[in-house]
Design a protein around this motif. Sequence first.
Motif: not given
Ligand code: ADP
Length: 701
Positions: A269-272, A275, A299-305, A451, A454, A558, A587
């Motif tokens: 996906f495109e990074l925010t 990110q 925050d939860v779901g913000s895409g840290k992974t 992202p 949502r 997740n 999510r």
């Molecule tokens: P957390 O910060 O809670 O660890 P995750 O890294 O698990 O969040 O990401 C949550 C969900 O959002 C995952 O399914 C991930 O693939 C998705 N995600 C992360 N970054 C983006 C993005 N830039 N655009 C779309 N989806 C994203």
Amino acid sequence: MNAGFLQTPVAYLKGVGPSRAETLQSELGIQVYQDLLNLFPNRYIDKTQYYKIGQLQKNNAEVQIVGKIVHIKTVEHKRGKRLVAKFIDDTGEMELVWFRSQKWIRENLKLNTPYVIFGKCNWFNGMFSMPHPEMELVSEHEKSLRISMQPVYPSTEKLSNKGITNRVISKLVQQLFIDTKGKFPETLSDNILYELKLISKSEALFNIHFPKNQELLAKAQFRLKFEELFYLQMQLIAKNMLHKQKIKGFNFDQVGTLFNDFYANHLPFELTNAQKRVIREIRADLGSNAQMNRLLQGDVGSGKTIVAVMTMLLAIDNGFQACLVAPTEILANQHYNGIKELLAGTEVTCELLTGSVKKSTRKPIHEHLENGKLNILIGTHAVLEDKVIFKNLGLAIIDEQHRFGVAQRSKLWHKNQIPPHILVMTATPIPRTLAMSLYGDLDISVIDELPPGRKPIKTVHRYDSNRLKVFQFIRDEIRKGRQVYIVYPLIQESEALDYKDLMDGYESIVRDFPQPEYQISIVHGQMKPNDKEYEMERFVKGETQIMVATTVIEVGVNVPNASVMIIESAERFGLSQLHQLRGRVGRGADQSFCILMTSYKLSSEAKTRLETMVGTNDGFEIAEVDLKLRGPGDIMGTQQSGLLNLKIADIVKDNSILKSARYYAMQLLKNDPSLDKPENLVVRHFYAQLVKFKNIWNYIS
Ligand code: ADP
Ligand code: MG
């Protein structure tokens, strides 16, 4: 007077013997003069004002009035006798009331003689009344030397039992001022005093104990709060700077093929923007020659992974290994699966190491770690064990820091001669102000953007009596193909009872959602890891529609298809926990819901928590409320609470002072890092003393 004088044991002070010294130490932590001087009053009784009876307000305030008693009588009552006096001035009348010592008072009070009375005024039976007033004849009052605003010091039952009353403490402090002539060494530089128009240390100390008036009291409080926060920041910033100078880090100066290839070809996906910004911040650290010590908040779901993955690629591009440590097996597994998927099609090697990984699987992992064939190791605490040896660990990422102690961080530290770069990820938003104080030694990055696409989670509060409707709602959602979490509290102190609630709840859910139409998973801490795993898997794969669980699912799990989070006994959860739990849904693309179930019995604090959850999805906003409700100590857990043992400042309320203190500390250390300039000698001295005498500064690790 020299500064060493203030380190004199308090037993040497006139009026303090060995026994009092012991009580002062055990009850208030007072050992030396300095501690007594820094025992600041909780509040003050303002005796600068005189009120007329006609001016009294129904606000229960403490007031001072001049008047006389014209009549006194004993009133019989079911619950006993009380003495009631009619007290008048030229504007009206009121009652003075005594429940104790009635005989003595009756015999000693003078009728029709002017008195100054002081006490709390109640509005009672259509009349103002003051129970047990302090009284002084006007003739005496005029003669006595008074402090206009009287300090009220912290007290304990034991102190008053031992006769160390507020008066006694006040006397001791006075004695200290007499012995020192009220002159105390200045602790801030002239520049700062001048720029912020602060009063001197001596003046501040005098007025904090014996304020001459409200204005000077305010100035004294400001000056002392500033000073406290300033030195707190000085320590944190100095530690951080020292760290950057002394602790050399691996220099990841290349952005190599792996990173670039991933960015161009494998990013799902495109990074925010957030990110991207955070990745830039991390890259700057990694190429700076100093060891990175960065906290990533999001925050939860913000895409840290994805940020973690790209950081690991940077390490590998530069010829190093990376590891990611998670607090639970479930989480480690999930990270492993998610990251493998992201890295599919690249040459990066990645393995999982947890407590339940079999010996036979472990062996090759250990081998490949040591010979460098393995690039990434993901796991739980098992990764930290001494027998896990890396060829060259360049980066360690820790997920969900609030479950992780500092000790573990330092274990990672020692995996190499040169410590690896460290990135700590947390989904518990810490308000910036608090983060500044707690983690002043870490650099902070924030992902403050979710992202796109949502849908905000809809949160409602329902009473247990509405359960049938809630169940119907669950059925409707399941019919649409969604999955549902039902979470029960599990608190250590009431563990047995909580397990019973959980099992009762589970049974009733099984009854209401019968097989084969509905499949239900259950996960709790008393299950064997394998069983937990199995149940989790069923839910993740969509084989079960309902997951009944304790808070073990709080972190990280997740399941995008899960769109309903029911929290049972929601009043028993803290705000940050509720927010974490809610973060398990929302999510996927569907509208998600969070339903907070409670009984009717709610404390006002619980109500605030529920209202906050219903009102906002913003983790930082929630964290601010949480901080206000619980105070900083609780938020960080007991291990770290000592850190915020401030004497006078309040991290929350004195936020703006904190910011200015941080600014001045930063400026000072930037312009004169070793505090050599003559104008900064005073700061250098005091700083050195703080470190030496660690009275309140014992958190310097
Ligand atoms: P957390 O910060 O809670 O660890 P995750 O890294 O698990 O969040 O990401 C949550 C969900 O959002 C995952 O399914 C991930 O693939 C998705 N995600 C992360 N970054 C983006 C993005 N830039 N655009 C779309 N989806 C994203
Ligand atoms: Mg995560």
